[in-house]
Design a protein around this motif. Structure first.
Motif, PDB file in Angstrom:
ATOM      1  N   LEU A   1     -50.897  52.447 -17.309  1.00 41.88           N
ATOM      2  CA  LEU A   1     -50.047  50.984 -16.960  1.00 41.88           C
ATOM      3  C   LEU A   1     -50.000  50.332 -18.252  1.00 41.88           C
ATOM      4  O   LEU A   1     -48.981  49.316 -18.463  1.00 41.88           O
ATOM      5  CB  LEU A   1     -51.165  50.227 -15.851  1.00 41.88           C
ATOM      6  CG  LEU A   1     -51.343  50.750 -14.317  1.00 41.88           C
ATOM      7  CD1 LEU A   1     -52.257  49.850 -13.754  1.00 41.88           C
ATOM      8  CD2 LEU A   1     -49.738  50.853 -13.993  1.00 41.88           C
TER       9      LEU A   1
ATOM     10  N   TYR B   1     -55.280  56.290 -15.597  1.00 41.39           N
ATOM     11  CA  TYR B   1     -54.117  55.287 -14.833  1.00 41.39           C
ATOM     12  C   TYR B   1     -54.124  54.220 -15.581  1.00 41.39           C
ATOM     13  O   TYR B   1     -52.981  53.508 -15.835  1.00 41.39           O
ATOM     14  CB  TYR B   1     -54.604  55.313 -13.332  1.00 41.39           C
ATOM     15  CG  TYR B   1     -53.406  54.240 -12.700  1.00 41.39           C
ATOM     16  CD1 TYR B   1     -52.402  54.877 -12.330  1.00 41.39           C
ATOM     17  CD2 TYR B   1     -54.103  53.189 -12.206  1.00 41.39           C
ATOM     18  CE1 TYR B   1     -51.437  54.089 -11.804  1.00 41.39           C
ATOM     19  CE2 TYR B   1     -53.260  52.581 -11.488  1.00 41.39           C
ATOM     20  CZ  TYR B   1     -51.869  52.802 -11.159  1.00 41.39           C
ATOM     21  OH  TYR B   1     -51.125  52.104 -10.458  1.00 41.39           O
ATOM     22  N   LEU B   2     -55.205  53.559 -15.864  1.00 37.79           N
ATOM     23  CA  LEU B   2     -55.207  52.392 -16.593  1.00 37.79           C
ATOM     24  C   LEU B   2     -54.460  52.126 -17.964  1.00 37.79           C
ATOM     25  O   LEU B   2     -53.699  51.515 -18.314  1.00 37.79           O
ATOM     26  CB  LEU B   2     -56.564  51.793 -16.718  1.00 37.79           C
ATOM     27  CG  LEU B   2     -56.795  50.306 -17.528  1.00 37.79           C
ATOM     28  CD1 LEU B   2     -55.848  49.223 -16.673  1.00 37.79           C
ATOM     29  CD2 LEU B   2     -58.250  49.956 -17.541  1.00 37.79           C
TER      30      LEU B   2
ATOM     31  N   TYR C   1     -64.844  46.134  -7.685  1.00 38.48           N
ATOM     32  CA  TYR C   1     -63.202  46.298  -7.372  1.00 38.48           C
ATOM     33  C   TYR C   1     -63.109  46.084  -6.122  1.00 38.48           C
ATOM     34  O   TYR C   1     -61.861  46.462  -5.869  1.00 38.48           O
ATOM     35  CB  TYR C   1     -63.095  47.574  -7.714  1.00 38.48           C
ATOM     36  CG  TYR C   1     -63.264  48.024  -9.480  1.00 38.48           C
ATOM     37  CD1 TYR C   1     -62.538  47.439 -10.236  1.00 38.48           C
ATOM     38  CD2 TYR C   1     -64.340  48.496  -9.880  1.00 38.48           C
ATOM     39  CE1 TYR C   1     -62.568  47.577 -11.654  1.00 38.48           C
ATOM     40  CE2 TYR C   1     -64.815  48.515 -11.141  1.00 38.48           C
ATOM     41  CZ  TYR C   1     -63.757  48.077 -11.942  1.00 38.48           C
ATOM     42  OH  TYR C   1     -64.109  48.113 -13.462  1.00 38.48           O
TER      43      TYR C   1
ATOM     44  N   GLU D   1     -59.414  57.221 -13.398  1.00 34.29           N
ATOM     45  CA  GLU D   1     -59.138  56.023 -13.448  1.00 34.29           C
ATOM     46  C   GLU D   1     -58.909  55.473 -14.815  1.00 34.29           C
ATOM     47  O   GLU D   1     -58.229  54.563 -14.959  1.00 34.29           O
ATOM     48  CB  GLU D   1     -60.555  55.336 -12.983  1.00 34.29           C
ATOM     49  CG  GLU D   1     -60.899  55.412 -11.779  1.00 34.29           C
ATOM     50  CD  GLU D   1     -60.168  54.050 -10.623  1.00 34.29           C
ATOM     51  OE1 GLU D   1     -59.500  53.350 -11.152  1.00 34.29           O
ATOM     52  OE2 GLU D   1     -60.480  54.291  -9.481  1.00 34.29           O
TER      53      GLU D   1
ATOM     54  N   THR E   1     -50.926  52.176  -5.430  1.00 34.31           N
ATOM     55  CA  THR E   1     -51.391  53.351  -6.176  1.00 34.31           C
ATOM     56  C   THR E   1     -52.778  53.142  -6.776  1.00 34.31           C
ATOM     57  O   THR E   1     -53.880  53.840  -6.605  1.00 34.31           O
ATOM     58  CB  THR E   1     -50.519  53.778  -7.237  1.00 34.31           C
ATOM     59  OG1 THR E   1     -49.372  54.149  -6.575  1.00 34.31           O
ATOM     60  CG2 THR E   1     -50.988  55.029  -7.999  1.00 34.31           C
ATOM     61  N   ARG E   2     -53.120  51.898  -7.238  1.00 36.30           N
ATOM     62  CA  ARG E   2     -54.188  51.617  -7.815  1.00 36.30           C
ATOM     63  C   ARG E   2     -55.502  51.666  -6.859  1.00 36.30           C
ATOM     64  O   ARG E   2     -56.291  52.420  -7.281  1.00 36.30           O
ATOM     65  CB  ARG E   2     -54.079  50.088  -8.288  1.00 36.30           C
ATOM     66  CG  ARG E   2     -55.489  49.394  -8.906  1.00 36.30           C
ATOM     67  CD  ARG E   2     -55.346  48.002  -9.177  1.00 36.30           C
ATOM     68  NE  ARG E   2     -55.161  47.541  -7.961  1.00 36.30           N
ATOM     69  CZ  ARG E   2     -54.840  45.918  -7.635  1.00 36.30           C
ATOM     70  NH1 ARG E   2     -54.789  45.341  -8.829  1.00 36.30           N
ATOM     71  NH2 ARG E   2     -54.902  45.615  -6.512  1.00 36.30           N
ATOM     72  N   ASN E   3     -55.144  51.121  -5.396  1.00 33.97           N
ATOM     73  CA  ASN E   3     -56.178  51.284  -4.788  1.00 33.97           C
ATOM     74  C   ASN E   3     -56.468  52.584  -4.103  1.00 33.97           C
ATOM     75  O   ASN E   3     -57.406  52.905  -3.802  1.00 33.97           O
ATOM     76  CB  ASN E   3     -55.798  50.140  -3.548  1.00 33.97           C
ATOM     77  CG  ASN E   3     -56.221  48.735  -4.044  1.00 33.97           C
ATOM     78  OD1 ASN E   3     -57.036  48.545  -4.875  1.00 33.97           O
ATOM     79  ND2 ASN E   3     -55.418  47.895  -3.417  1.00 33.97           N
TER      80      ASN E   3
ATOM     81  N   ASN F   1     -44.866  55.209  -9.307  1.00 38.87           N
ATOM     82  CA  ASN F   1     -46.167  55.560  -8.568  1.00 38.87           C
ATOM     83  C   ASN F   1     -46.089  56.722  -7.984  1.00 38.87           C
ATOM     84  O   ASN F   1     -47.339  57.578  -7.978  1.00 38.87           O
ATOM     85  CB  ASN F   1     -46.330  54.488  -7.482  1.00 38.87           C
ATOM     86  CG  ASN F   1     -46.651  53.131  -8.361  1.00 38.87           C
ATOM     87  OD1 ASN F   1     -47.181  52.989  -9.321  1.00 38.87           O
ATOM     88  ND2 ASN F   1     -46.664  51.873  -7.612  1.00 38.87           N
TER      89      ASN F   1
ATOM     90  N   HIS G   1     -58.737  54.099  -6.441  1.00 29.38           N
ATOM     91  CA  HIS G   1     -60.008  53.519  -5.992  1.00 29.38           C
ATOM     92  C   HIS G   1     -60.619  54.221  -5.011  1.00 29.38           C
ATOM     93  O   HIS G   1     -61.679  54.613  -4.856  1.00 29.38           O
ATOM     94  CB  HIS G   1     -60.021  52.057  -5.759  1.00 29.38           C
ATOM     95  CG  HIS G   1     -59.609  51.088  -7.147  1.00 29.38           C
ATOM     96  ND1 HIS G   1     -59.935  51.682  -8.696  1.00 29.38           N
ATOM     97  CD2 HIS G   1     -59.153  49.927  -7.325  1.00 29.38           C
ATOM     98  CE1 HIS G   1     -59.590  50.753  -9.350  1.00 29.38           C
ATOM     99  NE2 HIS G   1     -59.190  49.566  -8.720  1.00 29.38           N
TER     100      HIS G   1
END
Length: 396
Positions: free
Chosen positions: A182, A178-179, A328, A175, A112-114, A190, A117
């Motif tokens: 987390l 989402y951070l 990143y 972004e 999910t993070r990528n 996710n 990105h």
């Protein structure tokens, strides 16, 4: 009468014989000279010709007579600045496309993070393409009559540019959200969030753009939609952008606060210098990811600090995509490790392909291999060399 006329700096409206037309100085000249409220005049003569502007641009728009910085100098200045941000966007596109390929090619990076990105990378790429498209359509031909230019192509180019800017800011916001998610939640599903993120990141800018286009068509369908807008249409675009910048700035402050708390609890009164270095590194990494630098001019009028705004929003902003891809993707230790492993794998496969070619001697029958074995044997055991010759033993 006299038709509409583009004199290379501003557009003069249609006028009747003998009419004196008065318009304000071009906006970019006012912002550069800080001389606001000045006007230029032209007379529509009986011969249907426009007179020269009076007073001249250099006087009416605040340039000193002895100064070398006239309109042509400003034109060369903006031309040089165009080269800078063009190079910045080109570097950003190249690095972002490469980063997208890396994240897409390796299954290990499919998370999910990528994914978020990657969508952010795409928004940066679209923004760069929109800038190139807008420049090509509106400013490629210096002799173009901007008074009469009002085509579907140029309007579509401006609309695409507005959409790319909106999408870029919304994905910067995602972004940050989402951070924040987390850091606050111990367990995050996710699949539950990723589709909402995608819908918001692309759907919200599309909705805002539709509202702007419809308002433009019905209220101010003039030129290429790149002229000065009235308050309503300006805030249709600027309002959501300011909202995303403000929310992201609040999230940025909160994330830094959480990081400070976590670092203090982990180190338990350890080295303050190490704590400061880690915090500074985290902060610097988050600034381009969240677009925090946009907060500098977010709530100021467009006329405030034009030159500084150009450097920050166009100069530095054009390289933001390159910085994000660098931090990143290419500077990520996990990515570097995976790329090194893949490189070693490719080299090994090439070696196997070479050694198994039909014309290549086998390891057992190669005289070179025999000599190599003797050489290795001598290096490993010098004493055995004597015993081998004494006993007449060979390695064949």
């Amino acid at each position: 009468g006299c038709p509409r006329d583009w004199d290379g700096l501003t557009c003069w409206p249609r006028a009747t014989f003998g009419e004196v037309v008065q318009i304000p100085c071009p906006r970019f000249l006012e912002e550069f000279t800080n001389n606001h409220g000045s006007f230029l005049q032209r007379n529509c003569t009986q011969e249907a010709y426009w007179s020269e502007p009076f007073p001249p641009y250099t006087i009416a728009c605040g340039f000193d007579e002895g100064s070398t910085k006239g309109p042509e100098d400003q034109k060369s200045y903006y031309s040089a600045f165009w080269r800078v941000y063009t190079a910045g966007y080109a570097a950003s596109v190249t690095s972002l496309v490469t980063a997208l390929i890396v994240f897409a090619a390796f299954r290990k990076f499919h998370c999910t993070r990528n994914y978020i990105h990657m969508h952010l990378f795409v928004s940066f790429i679209l923004r760069a393409i929109a800038v190139f498209t807008k420049d090509a359509v509106l400013f490629a031909d210096e002799s173009m009559d901007h008074c009469l230019m009002s085509t579907v192509t140029c309007k579509a180019a401006v609309a695409f540019f507005q959409f790319s800017v909106l999408a870029n800011f919304f994905w910067l916001l995602i972004e940050g959200i989402y951070l924040q998610t987390l850091l606050l939640l111990t367990f995050v599903s996710n699949k539950q969030f990723v589709w909402w993120f995608i819908f918001t990141g692309w759907g919200a800018p599309a909705a805002v753009l539709c509202a702007w286009v419809l308002t433009r068509i019905h209220q101010q369908n003039t030129g290429c939609w790149d002229d000065d807008e009235n308050g309503v249409m300006l805030w249709i675009i600027k309002g959501p952008i300011l909202l995303t910048v403000l929310i992201n700035f609040i999230i940025f402050i909160n994330v830094i606060r959480i990081l400070v708390h976590k670092l203090k609890s982990q180190e338990g009164g350890g080295s303050h210098s190490s704590h400061f270095v880690r915090l500074a590194k985290s902060t610097l990494l988050l600034i381009p990811l969240f677009g925090v630098h946009y907060i500098v001019f977010a709530f100021f009028p467009e006329s405030t600090g034009l030159e500084a705004r150009l450097y920050i929003e166009l100069g530095l902003g054009s390289f933001q995509g390159f910085v994000v891809a660098l931090l990143y993707c290419f500077s990520n230790a996990e990515v570097q490790t995976e790329l090194k492993k893949q490189l070693c794998k490719w080299q090994y496969q090439e070696y196997l392909t070479f050694t198994h070619k039909p014309g290549t001697l086998s390891r057992e029958n190669s005289p070179v291999n025999y000599v190599t074995q003797l050489s290795l044997l001598e290096k490993i055991s010098p004493k055995r060399k004597t015993s081998v010759y004494q006993n007449g033993v060979t390695t064949v």
